[in-house]
Design an enzyme around this catalytic site. Structure first.
Site, PDB file in Angstrom:
ATOM      1  N   LYS A  15      -2.582  -2.263 -18.968  1.00 14.69           N
ATOM      2  CA  LYS A  15      -3.405  -2.760 -17.863  1.00 14.69           C
ATOM      3  C   LYS A  15      -2.513  -3.062 -16.667  1.00 14.69           C
ATOM      4  CE  LYS A  15      -7.838  -3.767 -17.221  1.00 14.69           C
ATOM      5  NZ  LYS A  15      -8.883  -2.768 -17.542  1.00 14.69           N
ATOM      6  N   THR A  61      -7.308  -1.978 -23.031  1.00 15.06           N
ATOM      7  CA  THR A  61      -6.622  -2.571 -21.887  1.00 15.06           C
ATOM      8  C   THR A  61      -7.380  -3.796 -21.375  1.00 15.06           C
ATOM      9  OG1 THR A  61      -7.704  -1.146 -20.246  1.00 15.06           O
ATOM     10  CG2 THR A  61      -5.668  -0.336 -21.260  1.00 15.06           C
ATOM     11  N   ARG A 186      24.372  -5.492  18.659  1.00 13.86           N
ATOM     12  CA  ARG A 186      23.032  -4.926  18.533  1.00 13.86           C
ATOM     13  C   ARG A 186      22.150  -5.845  17.704  1.00 13.86           C
ATOM     14  NH1 ARG A 186      23.346  -0.232  13.781  1.00 13.86           N
ATOM     15  NH2 ARG A 186      24.412  -1.548  12.243  1.00 13.86           N
ATOM     16  N   GLN A 242      26.231  -1.534   5.506  1.00 12.37           N
ATOM     17  CA  GLN A 242      26.939  -1.367   4.237  1.00 12.37           C
ATOM     18  C   GLN A 242      27.851  -2.564   3.947  1.00 12.37           C
ATOM     19  OE1 GLN A 242      26.413   0.982   6.502  1.00 12.37           O
ATOM     20  NE2 GLN A 242      26.429   3.062   5.653  1.00 12.37           N
ATOM     21  N   HIS A 270      14.892  -0.394  13.550  1.00  7.99           N
ATOM     22  CA  HIS A 270      15.551  -0.187  14.840  1.00  7.99           C
ATOM     23  C   HIS A 270      14.795  -0.840  16.000  1.00  7.99           C
ATOM     24  CE1 HIS A 270      18.377   2.535  13.021  1.00  7.99           C
ATOM     25  NE2 HIS A 270      17.401   3.274  12.532  1.00  7.99           N
TER      26      HIS A 270
END
Length: 316
Positions: A15, A61, A186, A242, A270
């Site tokens: 389920k 279920t 930025r 990163q 962005h």
């Protein structure tokens, strides 16, 4: 058509999207757990339901759905997703002797307590964004029938963050395909998905599932990973997504002996400065930028996993 041999390689059924709200009324200050649950069962006994159209081993279920509600009614661990998932999974293995494995996934949706006249309200809440806490547990019957093998992964999903400075992206590869300018400063925004894998102690009997798992401070680890994520994001002078991701994951692995691996997926959301020079020479680029256009697609996607231990020689 050629007569080709085939076989049922694997199966799970159950389920999905069981919606459940548990209100904790043990004190005047109520708490709520808003959950979405998936339960999947597996084992050789279910093979004939696929290959021979036999339902003799099939647990409906709808019965699984009802089990989620009944256990939530009496459970003392609903507010710890990993323990409630284990309680559910262990129940199915204990109740149905032919079930070999139970796969339980739970999503917890955020509700924050309302602040009324400067004070937290006892029983009123507001939806605190679309971020969720999640857990994914697989519990399997051991060879002697009583031992239990448990694998648990937990996660933060949909944590949307943004900072307006403290992020750069420079000295990347430039070739004939490159149009992106380097950025000393930025906007950094992402929607954090993070998952961590637990080092689970051995479970010697069905009665020891919850007592053994209760040794692991699941709620504290979740709070800690979330805090590390936000603190690192806010304070790191990011050289790249990163580099920031690695610091987040490494810190959480180092903080908790219970964690074997921590993974992140960070899509780059962005925000590009709008060129307003066409309007009376208005400056809005580089150091003058303060009006931006959000751009949803396409986006960068940065993923990585940090694991405990020494990297294999092939990774060095």
């Amino acid at each position: 058509m050629a007569n080709v041999n085939v076989y049922l390689d694997k199966q799970e059924y159950g389920k999905d999207r069981v919606r459940l709200l548990k209100v904790h009324k043990d004190t005047k200050v109520h708490r709520v757990d808003d959950l979405t649950i998936r339960v999947l069962l597996s084992g050789p006994s279910f093979t004939t339901s696929y290959t021979e159209a036999s339902n003799k081993a099939v647990v409906a279920t709808d019965s699984m759905k009802n089990t989620c509600y009944i256990l939530a009614k009496y459970s003392k661990v609903v507010d710890t997703l990993e323990l409630f998932a284990a309680e559910l999974g262990n129940h199915f293995l204990n109740t149905y002797a032919w079930v070999e494995g139970a796969h339980v996934s739970i999503i917890r949706h955020r509700w924050a307590r309302m602040i009324i006249d400067g004070k937290p309200h006892n029983h009123s809440f507001w939806r605190d964004g679309e971020e969720t806490r999640q857990t994914d547990l697989f519990i399997k019957r051991g060879q002697n029938g009583t031992r239990r093998s448990v694998e648990i992964k937990s996660a933060i999903a949909g944590l949307l963050v943004l900072k307006s400075t403290g992020s750069a992206f420079e000295n990347f590869v430039r070739d004939e395909y490159t149009t992106l300018p380097e950025a000393k400063d930025r906007i950094f925004s992402t929607c954090v998905d993070s998952q961590w894998e637990f080092n689970i102690p051995a479970i010697t009997s069905t009665e020891q599932v919850l007592p053994t798992l209760s040794q692991v401070p699941f709620n504290e680890i979740y709070d800690s990973v979330r805090e590390v994520t936000c603190k690192t994001f806010a304070e790191d002078e990011s050289a790249s997504v990163q580099a920031t991701l690695y610091k987040m994951a490494a810190q959480s692995v180092q903080n908790w002996k219970w964690l074997n691996r921590v993974s992140y997926a960070l899509p780059n959301r962005h925000f590009f400065p709008v060129d307003l020079s066409y309007f009376r020479g208005t400056k809005n680029l580089n150091e003058h930028a303060d009006v931006y256009q959000p751009v949803a697609d396409p986006s960068g996607l940065i993923t990585a996993t940090v694991a405990r231990g020494v990297a294999p020689a092939s990774r060095l």
